[in-house]
Enzyme design. Sequence first.
Site, PDB file in Angstrom:
ATOM      1  N   SER A  23       0.799  -1.229   0.000  1.00 11.26           N
ATOM      2  CA  SER A  23       0.000   0.000   0.000  1.00 11.26           C
ATOM      3  C   SER A  23       0.835   1.283   0.000  1.00 11.26           C
ATOM      4  CB  SER A  23      -0.968   0.001   1.181  1.00 11.26           C
ATOM      5  OG  SER A  23      -1.952  -1.002   1.007  1.00 11.26           O
ATOM      6  N   THR A  68      -5.920  -3.256   7.517  1.00  7.85           N
ATOM      7  CA  THR A  68      -5.778  -4.601   6.989  1.00  7.85           C
ATOM      8  C   THR A  68      -5.861  -5.622   8.114  1.00  7.85           C
ATOM      9  OG1 THR A  68      -4.452  -5.976   5.495  1.00  7.85           O
ATOM     10  CG2 THR A  68      -3.227  -4.607   7.055  1.00  7.85           C
ATOM     11  N   LYS A  72      -9.910  -5.225  10.694  1.00 14.40           N
ATOM     12  CA  LYS A  72     -11.001  -4.632   9.921  1.00 14.40           C
ATOM     13  C   LYS A  72     -12.338  -4.607  10.664  1.00 14.40           C
ATOM     14  CE  LYS A  72      -9.112  -5.712   5.348  1.00 14.40           C
ATOM     15  NZ  LYS A  72      -9.401  -6.259   4.012  1.00 14.40           N
ATOM     16  N   GLY A 133     -14.130 -19.923  -0.169  1.00 10.37           N
ATOM     17  CA  GLY A 133     -13.774 -19.258   1.077  1.00 10.37           C
ATOM     18  C   GLY A 133     -14.913 -18.416   1.601  1.00 10.37           C
ATOM     19  N   ALA A 134     -14.939 -18.208   2.948  1.00  7.83           N
ATOM     20  CA  ALA A 134     -16.037 -17.442   3.550  1.00  7.83           C
ATOM     21  C   ALA A 134     -15.532 -16.517   4.657  1.00  7.83           C
ATOM     22  CB  ALA A 134     -17.100 -18.395   4.096  1.00  7.83           C
ATOM     23  N   GLU A 161     -21.188 -23.014   8.098  1.00  4.05           N
ATOM     24  CA  GLU A 161     -21.870 -22.021   8.926  1.00  4.05           C
ATOM     25  C   GLU A 161     -21.474 -20.596   8.520  1.00  4.05           C
ATOM     26  OE1 GLU A 161     -20.256 -24.647  10.135  1.00  4.05           O
ATOM     27  OE2 GLU A 161     -21.890 -25.875  10.959  1.00  4.05           O
ATOM     28  N   LYS A 162     -20.166 -20.375   8.326  1.00  2.38           N
ATOM     29  CA  LYS A 162     -19.701 -19.039   7.934  1.00  2.38           C
ATOM     30  C   LYS A 162     -20.246 -18.643   6.567  1.00  2.38           C
ATOM     31  CE  LYS A 162     -15.339 -18.952  10.519  1.00  2.38           C
ATOM     32  NZ  LYS A 162     -13.865 -18.826  10.403  1.00  2.38           N
TER      33      LYS A 162
END
Length: 288
Positions: A23, A68, A72, A133-134, A161-162
Site C-alpha cells: 500500500s 488490513t 477490519k 472461502g467465507a 456455517e460461515k
Amino acid sequence: MSSISSKTKVYSVIGHPVSQSFSPKIHNYLFEKYDIDAVYVSYDVNPDRVKEGIEGIRHLGIMGTNVTIPHKIEVMKYLDEIDKKAKLFGAVNTIKNVDGKLYGYNTDGTGLTKSIRDSSGEDIKGKKVLIIGAGGACRSIAIQLAIEEAASIEIVNRSIEKAQIIADTINSHFETKAIASSKTITQDDIDNVDILINTTPIGMGTDESPIDTSLVPPKNMIVADAVYKPHETALIKWGLKYNLKIAYGIQMLINQGIHSFSIWTGINPTLEDTENILKIFLEQQKNA
C-alpha cells in the site's frame, strides 16, 4: 513529493503485520503524481492496542488510514460514523479523518469487481459466481457482487456455517440468489459458472490450488484470485492454460487502494495510474 515539511500530511495503513504491505507504494506514487504534499506510512498495531491506535489517528491528525488483517472488524467499535455499505460488509478497510471525526468505509468489494470489469470488459450483472472461502474478504466481495446484480452466488467453504451467514445476508437484502456449501468443487460445478473467485489464502507463497486443476473450465469463464503473491498463483496459471480472462490479486489490491485515495482526496486516478502501479509491483517482485 520532493520533500517532507511541517505542512506534509500523513496517511497510513495499520495491521499486524504490515511490513510486507504494498500500500505505501500505491499511495506515495499517487501523492507524487497528483502533486499532493503527503506521505503514506505503515504502522504495525498489536491486536490488543487497536483502540489506542485509532485514537492516535484521531489526535495526531493522520488524514486517512487503510486497515488490513486482523483489524477490519475491531476498528468499527472506535469510529464516529460508518458508511452504510461498510456496515453491511461488517468490516472497515478505509478511515477518513475530518477534523478529528473518523469515518469508516470498505473498498475491498469494489476493488475486486473493478478488476473483473477491467480485465474482462464484462459487467457483473446476470453472472453466475462461485466463491471459494467465507472469510472477511468473501463477505465484502459477495455483497458487492450482489449490489452489482450478479444472478447467483455460491459460497463454498469448509465451515458451511460461515458461508451460510453471508448467503443469508445476501438473500435478505438483494435479489441475487445465494447458497452456501462445503462440498468439493466438481466438473459439473465449473461447467455452470461465469466467474470463479478464490478468497482463501491458498496459493499464497505456495504452488497449492483451491480447486482441482485437472478440471476443464468453460472457455468464457473469468477467474479471479485475491492472493497477489505470487503474481501468478496456481489458480491463475490454471486459468491462463485455458486462455481464460484473468483478474489478478494485485489488481484487486491496487483498485481498492485507488478507491481509498479517491475517498480521501476526491481525485479519481486514471487507468494509466493503475498500469504504472502494476509495473512498480512487478518490478519489485522481480527484484525480491
